[in-house]
Write a protein that holds these residues in place. Structure first.
Motif, short mmCIF file in Angstrom:
data_model
loop_
_atom_site.label_atom_id
_atom_site.label_comp_id
_atom_site.label_asym_id
_atom_site.label_seq_id
_atom_site.Cartn_x
_atom_site.Cartn_y
_atom_site.Cartn_z
N MET A 137 3.19 27.26 -10.28
CA MET A 137 3.51 26.27 -9.27
C MET A 137 2.90 24.92 -9.65
N LYS A 138 3.61 23.86 -9.28
CA LYS A 138 3.19 22.51 -9.64
C LYS A 138 2.72 21.73 -8.42
N ASN A 139 1.83 20.76 -8.66
CA ASN A 139 1.37 19.86 -7.63
C ASN A 139 2.38 18.73 -7.46
N LEU A 140 2.31 18.05 -6.32
CA LEU A 140 3.25 16.99 -5.98
C LEU A 140 2.55 15.64 -5.94
N LEU A 141 3.36 14.60 -6.00
CA LEU A 141 2.90 13.22 -5.89
C LEU A 141 3.93 12.48 -5.04
N THR A 142 3.48 11.73 -4.04
CA THR A 142 4.38 10.95 -3.21
C THR A 142 3.68 9.67 -2.77
N THR A 143 4.44 8.76 -2.20
CA THR A 143 3.93 7.44 -1.81
C THR A 143 3.96 7.29 -0.29
N ILE A 144 2.90 6.74 0.27
CA ILE A 144 2.87 6.38 1.68
C ILE A 144 3.45 4.97 1.78
N PRO A 145 4.56 4.80 2.50
CA PRO A 145 5.17 3.47 2.58
C PRO A 145 4.23 2.48 3.28
N GLN A 146 4.19 1.26 2.80
CA GLN A 146 3.35 0.22 3.38
C GLN A 146 4.15 -0.58 4.39
N ARG A 147 4.39 0.02 5.55
CA ARG A 147 5.10 -0.68 6.60
C ARG A 147 4.54 -0.25 7.95
N GLY A 148 4.77 -1.09 8.95
CA GLY A 148 4.29 -0.79 10.30
C GLY A 148 2.79 -0.56 10.33
N ASP A 149 2.38 0.55 10.95
CA ASP A 149 0.96 0.90 11.07
C ASP A 149 0.33 1.30 9.74
N LEU A 150 1.15 1.43 8.70
CA LEU A 150 0.66 1.94 7.42
C LEU A 150 0.49 0.84 6.36
N ARG A 151 0.46 -0.40 6.75
CA ARG A 151 0.37 -1.51 5.79
C ARG A 151 -0.97 -1.57 5.06
N HIS A 152 -2.05 -1.36 5.79
CA HIS A 152 -3.39 -1.58 5.23
C HIS A 152 -4.09 -0.24 4.98
N TRP A 153 -4.70 -0.13 3.80
CA TRP A 153 -5.34 1.12 3.42
C TRP A 153 -6.41 1.56 4.41
N ALA A 154 -7.20 0.65 4.94
CA ALA A 154 -8.27 1.01 5.88
C ALA A 154 -7.69 1.73 7.11
N ASP A 155 -6.54 1.28 7.60
CA ASP A 155 -5.90 1.92 8.75
C ASP A 155 -5.34 3.28 8.37
N VAL A 156 -4.71 3.35 7.21
CA VAL A 156 -4.12 4.60 6.75
C VAL A 156 -5.21 5.64 6.51
N GLU A 157 -6.31 5.22 5.92
CA GLU A 157 -7.40 6.15 5.62
C GLU A 157 -7.93 6.82 6.88
N LYS A 158 -8.03 6.08 7.98
CA LYS A 158 -8.48 6.66 9.25
C LYS A 158 -7.52 7.75 9.73
N ILE A 159 -6.23 7.49 9.59
CA ILE A 159 -5.23 8.47 10.00
C ILE A 159 -5.32 9.72 9.11
N LEU A 160 -5.42 9.52 7.80
CA LEU A 160 -5.48 10.64 6.87
C LEU A 160 -6.72 11.49 7.09
N GLN A 161 -7.85 10.87 7.35
CA GLN A 161 -9.09 11.62 7.57
C GLN A 161 -9.01 12.49 8.81
N ALA A 162 -8.15 12.12 9.76
CA ALA A 162 -7.97 12.93 10.96
C ALA A 162 -7.07 14.14 10.71
N CYS A 163 -6.41 14.19 9.56
CA CYS A 163 -5.54 15.31 9.20
C CYS A 163 -6.39 16.38 8.51
#
Length: 117
Positions: free
Chosen positions: A1-27
């Motif tokens: 089995m292989k690992n995956l790679l994808t991109t988080i779009p930089q739009r709306g609430d996901l523009r800035h890494w600091a904001d995205v990082e908070k969301i990801l850490q909650a997952c």
């Protein structure tokens, strides 16, 4: 089995890494997960594999793939107030782990990767 790679779009609430990082850490569990939509499920990957995430030109970390599903899910914005229903094929990911940033150009969709956790 292989690992995956994808991109988080930089739009709306996901523009800035600091904001995205908070969301990801909650997952951090199967109850608090991240999804991405896809036209076709990755045939050479599956539950238990890693999915590395690109944001603003860098691979920032990875999730564990929980499942592939076509069940509707609710996607909340950063305000956690307004949810939208996301239909269609999705890859469900959980348990975010940060890594030192690795330069990588973003793209649409997903790809297989040789990266390892």
């Amino acid at each position: 089995m292989k690992n995956l790679l994808t991109t988080i779009p930089q739009r709306g609430d996901l523009r800035h890494w600091a904001d995205v990082e908070k969301i990801l850490q909650a997952c951090d569990s199967e109850d608090d997960f991240w999804t991405f939509s896809c036209r076709h499920y990755p045939r050479e990957s599956g539950p238990g594999q890693a999915c590395f995430m690109i944001h603003s030109g860098f691979i920032r970390g990875y999730f564990t793939v929980l499942e592939f599903t076509d069940t509707d899910v609710l996607r909340h914005g950063a305000d956690q107030q307004n949810a939208e229903v996301i239909s269609g094929k999705k890859v469900v990911l959980a348990v975010w782990r940060s890594i030192p940033p690795i330069a990588h150009t973003g793209f649409q969709g997903w790809r297989y990767t040789e990266l390892q956790p």
